[in-house]
Design a protein around this motif. Structure first.
Motif, PDB file in Angstrom:
ATOM      1  N   GLN A   1       9.090  64.617  46.886  1.00 18.30           N
ATOM      2  CA  GLN A   1       7.939  65.508  46.758  1.00 18.30           C
ATOM      3  C   GLN A   1       6.871  64.795  45.948  1.00 18.30           C
ATOM      4  N   ASP A   2       5.633  64.981  46.354  1.00 16.54           N
ATOM      5  CA  ASP A   2       4.547  64.469  45.530  1.00 16.54           C
ATOM      6  C   ASP A   2       4.164  65.527  44.495  1.00 16.54           C
ATOM      7  N   ASP A   3       3.232  65.173  43.621  1.00 15.61           N
ATOM      8  CA  ASP A   3       2.828  66.091  42.551  1.00 15.61           C
ATOM      9  C   ASP A   3       2.311  67.417  43.103  1.00 15.61           C
ATOM     10  N   ASP A   4       1.502  67.354  44.144  1.00 18.64           N
ATOM     11  CA  ASP A   4       0.915  68.579  44.690  1.00 18.64           C
ATOM     12  C   ASP A   4       1.983  69.521  45.227  1.00 18.64           C
ATOM     13  N   ASP A   5       2.949  68.987  45.962  1.00 20.63           N
ATOM     14  CA  ASP A   5       3.996  69.824  46.532  1.00 20.63           C
ATOM     15  C   ASP A   5       4.889  70.396  45.435  1.00 20.63           C
ATOM     16  N   PHE A   6       5.294  69.549  44.511  1.00 19.02           N
ATOM     17  CA  PHE A   6       6.138  69.983  43.395  1.00 19.02           C
ATOM     18  C   PHE A   6       5.449  71.097  42.608  1.00 19.02           C
ATOM     19  N   SER A   7       4.177  70.894  42.296  1.00 17.25           N
ATOM     20  CA  SER A   7       3.413  71.876  41.545  1.00 17.25           C
ATOM     21  C   SER A   7       3.289  73.200  42.302  1.00 17.25           C
ATOM     22  N   LEU A   8       2.996  73.129  43.588  1.00 16.75           N
ATOM     23  CA  LEU A   8       2.837  74.347  44.382  1.00 16.75           C
ATOM     24  C   LEU A   8       4.147  75.125  44.474  1.00 16.75           C
ATOM     25  N   VAL A   9       5.256  74.419  44.651  1.00 18.00           N
ATOM     26  CA  VAL A   9       6.559  75.090  44.676  1.00 18.00           C
ATOM     27  C   VAL A   9       6.804  75.793  43.347  1.00 18.00           C
ATOM     28  N   LEU A  10       6.609  75.066  42.256  1.00 18.73           N
ATOM     29  CA  LEU A  10       6.843  75.653  40.934  1.00 18.73           C
ATOM     30  C   LEU A  10       5.986  76.883  40.696  1.00 18.73           C
ATOM     31  N   LYS A  11       4.769  76.879  41.195  1.00 18.52           N
ATOM     32  CA  LYS A  11       3.831  77.970  40.931  1.00 18.52           C
ATOM     33  C   LYS A  11       3.940  79.135  41.900  1.00 18.52           C
ATOM     34  N   GLU A  12       4.252  78.878  43.160  1.00 18.77           N
ATOM     35  CA  GLU A  12       4.015  79.895  44.181  1.00 18.77           C
ATOM     36  C   GLU A  12       5.231  80.416  44.947  1.00 18.77           C
ATOM     37  N   VAL A  13       6.312  79.687  44.985  1.00 20.51           N
ATOM     38  CA  VAL A  13       7.442  80.124  45.804  1.00 20.51           C
ATOM     39  C   VAL A  13       8.147  81.301  45.125  1.00 20.51           C
ATOM     40  N   PRO A  14       8.268  82.427  45.828  1.00 20.46           N
ATOM     41  CA  PRO A  14       8.969  83.582  45.246  1.00 20.46           C
ATOM     42  C   PRO A  14      10.474  83.298  45.091  1.00 20.46           C
ATOM     43  N   ARG A  15      11.092  83.964  44.124  1.00 21.53           N
ATOM     44  CA  ARG A  15      12.525  83.843  43.881  1.00 21.53           C
ATOM     45  C   ARG A  15      12.971  82.376  43.758  1.00 21.53           C
ATOM     46  N   LEU A  16      12.179  81.610  43.040  1.00 22.55           N
ATOM     47  CA  LEU A  16      12.475  80.198  42.821  1.00 22.55           C
ATOM     48  C   LEU A  16      13.419  80.047  41.636  1.00 22.55           C
ATOM     49  N   ILE A  17      14.344  79.124  41.762  1.00 20.69           N
ATOM     50  CA  ILE A  17      15.240  78.769  40.664  1.00 20.69           C
ATOM     51  C   ILE A  17      15.073  77.277  40.408  1.00 20.69           C
ATOM     52  N   TYR A  18      14.703  76.948  39.189  1.00 26.25           N
ATOM     53  CA  TYR A  18      14.486  75.552  38.800  1.00 26.25           C
ATOM     54  C   TYR A  18      15.760  75.005  38.174  1.00 26.25           C
ATOM     55  N   SER A  19      16.182  73.830  38.642  1.00 25.32           N
ATOM     56  CA  SER A  19      17.381  73.192  38.094  1.00 25.32           C
ATOM     57  C   SER A  19      17.178  71.685  38.032  1.00 25.32           C
ATOM     58  N   SER A  20      18.140  71.009  37.470  1.00 26.96           N
ATOM     59  CA  SER A  20      18.018  69.550  37.356  1.00 26.96           C
ATOM     60  C   SER A  20      18.640  68.842  38.548  1.00 26.96           C
ATOM     61  N   ASP A  21      19.838  69.229  38.933  1.00 24.20           N
ATOM     62  CA  ASP A  21      20.691  68.535  39.894  1.00 24.20           C
ATOM     63  C   ASP A  21      20.967  67.099  39.466  1.00 24.20           C
ATOM     64  N   LEU A  22      20.805  66.848  38.195  1.00 25.09           N
ATOM     65  CA  LEU A  22      21.142  65.541  37.637  1.00 25.09           C
ATOM     66  C   LEU A  22      22.585  65.619  37.154  1.00 25.09           C
ATOM     67  N   GLY A  23      23.198  64.504  36.951  1.00 26.53           N
ATOM     68  CA  GLY A  23      24.566  64.541  36.475  1.00 26.53           C
ATOM     69  C   GLY A  23      25.257  63.194  36.548  1.00 26.53           C
ATOM     70  N   GLN A  24      24.622  62.261  37.214  1.00 26.75           N
ATOM     71  CA  GLN A  24      25.186  60.916  37.261  1.00 26.75           C
ATOM     72  C   GLN A  24      24.910  60.236  35.923  1.00 26.75           C
ATOM     73  N   VAL A  25      25.797  59.367  35.503  1.00 28.89           N
ATOM     74  CA  VAL A  25      25.627  58.708  34.209  1.00 28.89           C
ATOM     75  C   VAL A  25      24.363  57.849  34.159  1.00 28.89           C
ATOM     76  N   SER A  26      23.864  57.432  35.311  1.00 35.01           N
ATOM     77  CA  SER A  26      22.650  56.619  35.350  1.00 35.01           C
ATOM     78  C   SER A  26      21.378  57.465  35.288  1.00 35.01           C
ATOM     79  N   GLN A  27      21.525  58.778  35.333  1.00 32.02           N
ATOM     80  CA  GLN A  27      20.365  59.669  35.319  1.00 32.02           C
ATOM     81  C   GLN A  27      20.137  60.214  33.915  1.00 32.02           C
ATOM     82  N   MET A  28      18.949  60.801  33.725  1.00 34.85           N
ATOM     83  CA  MET A  28      18.626  61.344  32.403  1.00 34.85           C
ATOM     84  C   MET A  28      19.613  62.437  32.005  1.00 34.85           C
ATOM     85  N   ASP A  29      19.806  62.568  30.716  1.00 37.14           N
ATOM     86  CA  ASP A  29      20.696  63.589  30.164  1.00 37.14           C
ATOM     87  C   ASP A  29      19.914  64.893  29.974  1.00 37.14           C
TER      88      ASP A  29
END
Length: 103
Positions: free
Chosen positions: A39-67
């Protein structure tokens, strides 16, 4: 919808807004799909702002990814950069997940 911006489905914000008009549709936005460049910035931002019943999560968990602490900091920076309201942050990070669990 779990990770709808992944390369297999490639759904963008405008499509998700249309799909989520149905009250039985819940959408997950992950930091991972944004970090991987699906996703680019515009798409990410629009999803965060406008999609109803949105749930934000990390989906991170690999040791090489941020904690967790770095994800929380990065998320706060993105939310600020994209001018998310306090109400929307609470909605996508707390209220919506709790409502879905209660179902």
């Amino acid at each position: 919808l779990n990770q709808p911006a992944n390369p297999l489905t490639g759904l963008q914000a405008k499509e998700l807004i249309e799909i989520a008009k149905h009250p039985f549709v819940w959408v997950e936005q992950t930091a991972l799909t944004y970090l991987l460049g699906y996703q680019d910035d515009d798409d990410f931002s629009l999803v965060l702002k406008e999609v109803p019943r949105l749930i934000y999560s990390s989906d991170l968990g690999q040791v090489s990814q941020m904690d967790i602490d770095q994800w929380l900091l990065s998320s706060a920076q993105w939310f600020s950069h994209f001018n998310l309201s306090t109400e929307r942050k609470v909605e996508i990070c707390l209220t919506n997940p709790l409502q879905l669990i209660k179902m």
